[in-house]
Design a protein around this motif. Structure first.
Motif, mmCIF file in Angstrom:
data_model
loop_
_atom_site.group_PDB
_atom_site.id
_atom_site.type_symbol
_atom_site.label_atom_id
_atom_site.label_comp_id
_atom_site.label_asym_id
_atom_site.label_seq_id
_atom_site.Cartn_x
_atom_site.Cartn_y
_atom_site.Cartn_z
ATOM 1 N N ASP A 212 37.349 -3.247 62.918
ATOM 2 C CA ASP A 212 37.368 -1.736 63.279
ATOM 3 C C ASP A 212 36.066 -1.277 63.884
ATOM 4 O O ASP A 212 35.019 -1.754 63.389
ATOM 5 C CB ASP A 212 37.400 -1.175 61.698
ATOM 6 C CG ASP A 212 37.920 0.516 61.801
ATOM 7 O OD1 ASP A 212 38.094 0.979 62.833
ATOM 8 O OD2 ASP A 212 37.501 1.003 60.488
ATOM 9 N N CYS A 213 36.344 -0.778 64.934
ATOM 10 C CA CYS A 213 35.058 -0.374 65.728
ATOM 11 C C CYS A 213 34.275 0.720 64.660
ATOM 12 O O CYS A 213 35.075 1.687 64.054
ATOM 13 C CB CYS A 213 35.366 0.559 66.904
ATOM 14 S SG CYS A 213 36.067 -0.605 67.976
ATOM 15 N N LYS B 28 30.284 -1.485 56.502
ATOM 16 C CA LYS B 28 30.122 -0.727 57.614
ATOM 17 C C LYS B 28 28.804 -0.049 57.783
ATOM 18 O O LYS B 28 28.071 0.316 56.831
ATOM 19 C CB LYS B 28 31.225 0.227 57.751
ATOM 20 C CG LYS B 28 32.432 -0.126 58.610
ATOM 21 C CD LYS B 28 33.330 0.830 58.567
ATOM 22 C CE LYS B 28 34.448 0.659 59.699
ATOM 23 N NZ LYS B 28 34.053 0.699 60.926
ATOM 24 N N ASP C 176 41.017 2.053 68.073
ATOM 25 C CA ASP C 176 39.991 1.184 67.702
ATOM 26 C C ASP C 176 40.080 0.298 66.553
ATOM 27 O O ASP C 176 39.165 -0.127 65.899
ATOM 28 C CB ASP C 176 38.737 2.387 67.425
ATOM 29 C CG ASP C 176 38.755 2.772 66.029
ATOM 30 O OD1 ASP C 176 40.014 3.163 65.612
ATOM 31 O OD2 ASP C 176 37.795 2.947 65.458
#
Ligand SMILES: [Mg+2]
Length: 429
Positions: A50-51, A198, A143
């Motif tokens: 996942d960007c 993240k 993305d």
């Protein structure tokens, strides 16, 4: 699964270190603290990539003066946040937040109008790099994607974990944005893992820890458990995933129907869904069989409009769009005719209909039909569709009109707005 020596993979210099005992805080080769270590590391091969803050990261990449500033991509007519960078998130700005609220929370934010064409282009570059790792790439949106790296060790001379770490580094150096990766035995756990650390994350959830890891989490962590299901489950005493795990499957079936057994298995960390690279090329369609055969285009065209609306609603509901429109006809003597046209990706009823109507009119030669259908293939994410605000005024107008109609229908019911927007100037001639 091996006990004994522990392996530590450095995400910066990509060297793999082995220690007989104890932990390693920093990479002995480069000093980086970003080490991956997990007992199941080399036996897992399903990943979710996942960007990070995708749109905002691209804007920062293209304008380095924004690097440390809070950046919000969004605004415009809908007036909501599409993506907030991580600096803006520290002020509490979130996706889908109304812009005025976001700017109240973070008055110094730099607001940038989305440049979807650019984001689609970058999304394709990332996907191309994914496809160099494995053909089993299942995109979920512009993305993010699932990757199945089973059996790729020989190709890459590296475990899936090491291949993914190299991929993340390559995306950073060659594309200039960052990704977060989750590695796990299945899609359900991989998707959860990618979100744990993240941005620039790399998290592993192994088979042995899955059930324990999930136990304390709220049931809403499970994809598909929305507000309604969550409330229904809470009323029955199911708040944590542990509650689902320990329940009798029959009880969950009674409560949630066919979803019950699925939730029960997921609560145990079990998910048998394959990574499906074809998901994109599958089609979404709507069709109807007539009571009496029809040859008259004046009768067929309004039916096609209703089917186009149905198809559009399905695409919108799934957050998808199609690049190819296929018209399907079955003649009175059961011959199948399909005709296709490729157009810029769309989920709009009016555009699906216009393509379908052109195809239909070419088939209306007096033949009587017993079935009419319209479908979309080459499915892509809704974000990649109907990008009319860049160049094409007509698309933008059609999209805005349709959104207005959708909103009215949500409020007042489907009958509130009856067809009409399309039968303006192109009646059959
Ligand atoms: Mg993302």
């Amino acid at each position: 699964m091996t006990e004994g020596p522990h392996r530590f993979l450095c995400r910066d210099c990509l060297t793999d270190h082995v220690r007989e005992h104890g932990a390693l805080d920093r990479c002995p080769a480069c000093g980086s603290p970003r080490l991956i270590s997990h007992p199941e590391r080399d036996s897992l091969s399903i990943a979710h990539v996942d960007c990070d803050a995708f749109y905002a990261s691209i804007e920062k990449r293209d304008d380095p003066s924004l690097a440390d500033k809070p950046v919000i991509v969004g605004g415009g007519r809908r007036g909501v946040v599409s993506t907030a960078c991580y600096v803006a998130r520290t002020y509490g700005v979130r996706s889908a937040m109304p812009m005025f609220k976001a700017l109240k929370a973070c008055p110094d934010a730099v607001v940038i109008r989305p440049n979807m064409e650019k984001y689609v282009r970058v999304g394709r570059e990332v996907r191309r790099m994914m496809l160099e790792l494995t053909p089993l790439v299942e995109p979920l949106s512009i993305d993010e994607a699932f990757l199945d790296l089973s059996g790729t060790e020989r190709l890459h001379h590296a475990s899936p974990a090491a291949t993914l770490a190299a991929f993340a580094r390559r995306v950073e150096t060659e594309i200039g944005i960052t990704v977060s990766i989750g590695l796990a035995p299945n899609k359900f756990l991989a998707k959860i893992a990618s979100d744990l650390d993240k941005p620039r994350g790399f998290s592993i959830i192994g088979r042995r820890e899955a059930a324990d890891f999930l136990a304390d989490k709220p049931v809403s962590l499970i994809h598909g458990v929305g507000k309604v299901a969550e409330e229904r489950l809470a009323k029955a005493g199911f708040r944590r995933i542990r509650d689902l795990r320990d329940a009798w499957p029959e009880r969950l079936t009674a409560l949630l129907g066919r979803e019950g057994p699925r939730l029960h298995r997921l609560a145990h960390g079990i998910d048998d869904r394959m990574v499906d690279p074809e998901r994109e090329t599958k089609s979404i369609s709507a069709e109807t069989t007539f009571e009496h055969d029809i040859a008259d285009p004046a009768v067929l065209v309004p039916i096609l409009w209703r089917l186009s609306e149905k198809l559009s609603a399905r695409l919108k509901h799934a957050g998808l769009a199609g690049r190819t429109v296929t018209l399907k006809l079955k003649t009175a003597d059961f011959r199948l005719r399909t005709r296709s046209r490729t157009l810029p990706a769309t989920q709009l009823a009016s555009r699906l209909f216009e393509a379908g109507r052109d195809l239909l009119q070419a088939e209306c030669d007096g033949t009587a039909f017993r079935l009419l259908g319209i479908g979309a293939t080459e499915i892509c994410a809704a974000e990649e569709a109907d990008l009319g605000d860049l160049a094409d005024q007509d698309v933008r107008r059609a999209r805005d009109m349709e959104r207005a109609v959708d909103t009215l229908r949500e409020r007042f019911g489907a009958a509130a707005v009856v067809k009409g927007i399309v039968f303006k100037n192109r009646e059959p001639d």
